[in-house]
Each structure stands twice: as C-alpha cells, then as structure tokens.
Design a protein around this motif. Structure first.
Motif, PDB file in Angstrom:
ATOM      1  N   VAL A  55       0.704  -1.353  -0.001  1.00  0.00           N
ATOM      2  CA  VAL A  55      -0.033  -0.166   0.157  1.00  0.00           C
ATOM      3  C   VAL A  55       0.832   1.153   0.038  1.00  0.00           C
ATOM      4  O   VAL A  55       1.777   1.347   0.850  1.00  0.00           O
ATOM      5  N   TYR A  56       0.407   2.203  -0.915  1.00  0.00           N
ATOM      6  CA  TYR A  56       1.182   3.291  -0.864  1.00  0.00           C
ATOM      7  C   TYR A  56       0.719   4.544   0.007  1.00  0.00           C
ATOM      8  O   TYR A  56      -0.751   4.667  -0.248  1.00  0.00           O
ATOM      9  N   SER A  57       1.212   5.399   0.633  1.00  0.00           N
ATOM     10  CA  SER A  57       0.616   6.597   1.390  1.00  0.00           C
ATOM     11  C   SER A  57       1.328   7.923   0.872  1.00  0.00           C
ATOM     12  O   SER A  57       2.419   7.745   0.682  1.00  0.00           O
ATOM     13  N   ILE A  58       0.198   8.867   0.920  1.00  0.00           N
ATOM     14  CA  ILE A  58       0.874  10.315   0.593  1.00  0.00           C
ATOM     15  C   ILE A  58       1.828  10.652   1.670  1.00  0.00           C
ATOM     16  O   ILE A  58       1.519  10.438   2.986  1.00  0.00           O
ATOM     17  N   PRO A  59       2.973  11.220   1.620  1.00  0.00           N
ATOM     18  CA  PRO A  59       3.931  11.818   2.526  1.00  0.00           C
ATOM     19  C   PRO A  59       3.051  12.587   3.320  1.00  0.00           C
ATOM     20  O   PRO A  59       2.152  13.419   3.090  1.00  0.00           O
ATOM     21  N   ASP A  60       3.497  12.693   4.751  1.00  0.00           N
ATOM     22  CA  ASP A  60       2.608  13.246   5.843  1.00  0.00           C
ATOM     23  C   ASP A  60       2.812  14.888   5.484  1.00  0.00           C
ATOM     24  O   ASP A  60       1.805  15.411   5.764  1.00  0.00           O
ATOM     25  N   GLN A  61       3.838  15.498   5.050  1.00  0.00           N
ATOM     26  CA  GLN A  61       3.803  16.740   4.698  1.00  0.00           C
ATOM     27  C   GLN A  61       2.707  17.410   3.920  1.00  0.00           C
ATOM     28  O   GLN A  61       2.077  18.331   3.930  1.00  0.00           O
ATOM     29  N   TRP A  62       2.236  16.440   2.887  1.00  0.00           N
ATOM     30  CA  TRP A  62       1.191  16.960   2.137  1.00  0.00           C
ATOM     31  C   TRP A  62      -0.249  16.617   2.488  1.00  0.00           C
ATOM     32  O   TRP A  62      -1.148  17.576   2.405  1.00  0.00           O
ATOM     33  N   VAL A  63      -0.233  15.651   3.295  1.00  0.00           N
ATOM     34  CA  VAL A  63      -1.531  15.409   4.455  1.00  0.00           C
ATOM     35  C   VAL A  63      -1.884  16.849   5.117  1.00  0.00           C
ATOM     36  O   VAL A  63      -3.108  17.063   5.382  1.00  0.00           O
ATOM     37  N   GLN A  64      -0.617  17.166   5.786  1.00  0.00           N
ATOM     38  CA  GLN A  64      -1.016  18.356   6.763  1.00  0.00           C
ATOM     39  C   GLN A  64      -1.297  19.804   5.884  1.00  0.00           C
ATOM     40  O   GLN A  64      -1.908  20.410   6.340  1.00  0.00           O
ATOM     41  N   ARG A  65      -0.322  19.918   4.837  1.00  0.00           N
ATOM     42  CA  ARG A  65      -0.681  21.077   3.949  1.00  0.00           C
ATOM     43  C   ARG A  65      -1.752  21.168   3.253  1.00  0.00           C
ATOM     44  O   ARG A  65      -2.135  22.424   2.960  1.00  0.00           O
ATOM     45  N   LEU A  66      -2.252  20.190   2.820  1.00  0.00           N
ATOM     46  CA  LEU A  66      -3.555  20.058   1.997  1.00  0.00           C
ATOM     47  C   LEU A  66      -4.774  19.787   2.719  1.00  0.00           C
ATOM     48  O   LEU A  66      -5.630  18.955   2.334  1.00  0.00           O
ATOM     49  N   GLY A  67      -4.874  20.196   3.778  1.00  0.00           N
ATOM     50  CA  GLY A  67      -6.139  19.621   4.855  1.00  0.00           C
ATOM     51  C   GLY A  67      -7.574  20.103   4.179  1.00  0.00           C
ATOM     52  O   GLY A  67      -8.370  19.581   4.591  1.00  0.00           O
ATOM     53  N   SER A  68      -7.573  21.172   3.440  1.00  0.00           N
ATOM     54  CA  SER A  68      -8.765  21.660   2.797  1.00  0.00           C
ATOM     55  C   SER A  68      -9.128  20.755   1.594  1.00  0.00           C
ATOM     56  O   SER A  68     -10.408  21.198   0.971  1.00  0.00           O
ATOM     57  N   LEU A  69      -8.532  19.746   1.311  1.00  0.00           N
ATOM     58  CA  LEU A  69      -9.171  18.967   0.092  1.00  0.00           C
ATOM     59  C   LEU A  69     -10.219  18.360   0.412  1.00  0.00           C
ATOM     60  O   LEU A  69     -10.346  17.744   1.514  1.00  0.00           O
ATOM     61  N   THR A  70     -11.239  18.243  -0.583  1.00  0.00           N
ATOM     62  CA  THR A  70     -12.162  17.434  -0.430  1.00  0.00           C
ATOM     63  C   THR A  70     -11.811  15.817  -0.455  1.00  0.00           C
ATOM     64  O   THR A  70     -10.825  15.535  -0.871  1.00  0.00           O
ATOM     65  N   ASN A  71     -12.648  14.954  -0.185  1.00  0.00           N
ATOM     66  CA  ASN A  71     -12.444  13.472   0.059  1.00  0.00           C
ATOM     67  C   ASN A  71     -12.088  13.152  -1.307  1.00  0.00           C
ATOM     68  O   ASN A  71     -11.317  12.139  -1.681  1.00  0.00           O
ATOM     69  N   GLN A  72     -12.735  13.400  -2.346  1.00  0.00           N
ATOM     70  CA  GLN A  72     -12.495  13.091  -3.903  1.00  0.00           C
ATOM     71  C   GLN A  72     -11.259  13.712  -4.173  1.00  0.00           C
ATOM     72  O   GLN A  72     -10.447  12.723  -5.004  1.00  0.00           O
ATOM     73  N   GLU A  73     -10.757  14.873  -3.892  1.00  0.00           N
ATOM     74  CA  GLU A  73      -9.442  15.526  -4.235  1.00  0.00           C
ATOM     75  C   GLU A  73      -8.482  14.600  -3.581  1.00  0.00           C
ATOM     76  O   GLU A  73      -7.370  14.456  -4.056  1.00  0.00           O
TER      77      GLU A  73
END
Length: 316
Positions: A55-73
């Motif tokens: 399983v691949y996961s998005i790097p944590d730094q983008w999970v935190q910086r892009l918190g305003s994204l919708t679930n689909q985004e």
C-alpha cells in the motif's frame, strides 16, 4: 588461438569478481549512488509515496498542508502521486536490474557491450608483430578493453540524456496535469510549486549522472580510517532516502588505516546494512535509531548494526 585469448582477457576485464568492470558498477553505481541521485530531487519535496507492504501512502507533509481538500480530491491526489512514484521507481529498477550491467547471457540488456567484433579482432591481430614483448601485448589488450568501455560510456550518456530524461519529464508532466485537473484552483499552489522545483533539480541530477560515465582517470588509493567508510555510507543513505530520519550512534574501536582499495567495498557493506534497517524496521520515514559498532581485533574487522523494530513487524 588469438580469438580465444582475446575473449578470455576481455571476459576477465569485464567480469572478474574482485577487479572487473561489473564489480565496479555494483559498488560504485548500482548500490545506492544511482538510485540516490534520482530519488533525492523528488523525495526532498515529498513527492514520493511511502510504501507499507503493498500500500502506498501520501507523504505526511502533504496530508498536513492540503487539509482543505475534499475526500474526492484527496483520493485523486493519492492516485496521481502513487502513479508518479511507481513510474519513477520503475525507471530506477530498470537501470539497476537491467541496463547498468555488462551485457551477458544473464544481463542481455546490459549497456556495457564488451564483445569483440570480427573487424575488431582483425584490426588487433594486425597490430601484433614478432618484435612485441609481453608487456606491450598486454597493454594492447587493455587499450582495446578501454576502447570498448568508452564506446559503451558514450552510448549510456546519450541514453540518459534522451530516453531517461524524456521518460522522467513525461512523468512530471502527467503528475502536473493530474493535479491541475483534479484539484480546485488555489488549493494546490504549494504542491505545484514543489513539483516544478523538483523537476528543475532533477534536470541537474540527470546531468550529474551523465558525467559519471566517462573513462576514469587513474586515481591514488589513499589509506583511510574506518569512520570515513561509515560516513560515506551514511551520506549515500541520506541521498537515497531523503525524507527518512536516521540517527546513527557510532562506536568505533579501530584506529588502524586501511588500504584505499577497500574503501568502496566497505562503503557498500555499510550502505546495504543501513538500507536494510530503513526498509525492514517498519518505521517508514519516522525516526530510526541505529547503533553501529566497528571493532578490530588482529586481522578481523567486525561491523555490528542494531536497531529497533516497529511493533507491527512480524519476525516469523
């Protein structure tokens, strides 16, 4: 007779387990250096997904910086970065497993083609005369081996500058296109900026890699202390796994200097040991604490590496 002798000599030049060209490629380029130079410009900006099992996961730094994204985004970004990561890792794997080898039955796609043609054998045989001594004859064969190597080096530089550079640029184009198409305007400015900076750094990295593939100048092998090999191996690890946090606790009880010819081999051993820690510890990009103990008794050098494992890692 001459054809058989030439084949034997070129084979030794290419595949000798201690001094052959393929061994040099293994220690100097395939183990860490090539992969590190390609991964670093991308990993530095957090554009490579972290793989846990399958399983691949998005790097944590983008999970935190892009918190305003919708679930689909978020889902679309996950797919885009995962596809990008798979492409980059695929390019690296192709070169390490297929291309950066001496061409042989076990490596048919190897880019180092050290096979003598009928024309080459004819030209070489005409250079041999009864006045030539053994040293001159050996020098002639070595010069021919380096001529074959130089032809391959020229071809590899061209391949990196064309095919590899084009493939990597296409991967960046696809990533940028997906981000701009799937994520609302304004939400991904930081991510787009990171991709563009990463792409610029990658261009420089590819040019640097090209420069490696030139006929080497004979270098002096200066004696070295073992901590130099550890520092070089650790530096290669930091290049290859840019976002991984590694604390190395060094214990060195060896004050002797080693012959310089052993430096690359020792660096390779240390790199592989540290690489195994990062890949198998289960901590991913989180901090890994590694204890390295280097000790020497008589003619025996001992390298001990210890590290903790994450709770979910199953040793069975």
């Amino acid at each position: 007779l001459f054809s058989g002798l030439l084949h034997y000599f070129v084979s030794g030049f290419a595949m000798h387990p201690a001094y052959g060209l393929d061994t040099h490629l293994s220690t100097s380029i395939r183990h860490g250096k090539f992969e590190g130079h390609l991964r670093n410009p991308i990993a530095t900006y957090g554009l490579l997904c972290v793989k846990y099992g399958q399983v691949y996961s998005i790097p944590d730094q983008w999970v935190q910086r892009l918190g305003s994204l919708t679930n689909q985004e978020q889902t679309d970004l996950q797919k885009a970065l995962e596809k990008f990561t798979v492409k980059i890792e695929g390019f690296i794997s192709e070169y390490l497993k297929k291309f950066l080898h001496v061409k042989s039955e076990t490596a048919p796609l190897g880019m180092f083609n050290l096979f003598a043609t009928d024309t080459d054998r004819e030209v070489l045989s005409q250079k041999i005369n009864i006045e030539m001594n053994s040293d001159e004859f050996i020098d002639l064969l070595f010069d021919y081996c380096w001529e074959l190597t130089d032809r391959s080096l020229t071809m590899i530089r061209s391949e990196i500058d064309s095919t590899l550079r084009r493939n990597i640029n296409n991967a960046f184009d696809m990533l940028l296109g997906s981000i701009r198409e799937k994520i609302s305007n304004g939400k991904a400015v930081l991510l787009v900026d990171a991709v563009l900076k990463s792409r610029t750094d990658m261009e420089l990295a590819l040019s640097a890699i090209q420069s490696w593939f030139k006929k080497p100048i004979k270098a002096r092998h200066e004696p070295f202390y073992i901590d130099l090999a550890l520092d070089v191996g650790a530096k290669q690890i930091s290049n290859c796994f840019a976002n991984h946090q590694v604390d190395i606790i060094k214990t060195i009880s060896c004050g002797l200097k080693f012959n310089g010819q052993y430096l690359s081999g020792m660096v390779e051993v240390i790199f592989i040991l540290l690489q195994n820690v990062l890949i198998h510890s289960g901590f991913g990009e989180n901090r890994n604490v590694v204890s390295v103990n280097l000790s020497q008794v008589g003619d025996l050098l001992t390298i001990e590496v210890e590290n903790r494992l994450a709770a979910h890692v199953d040793l069975m």
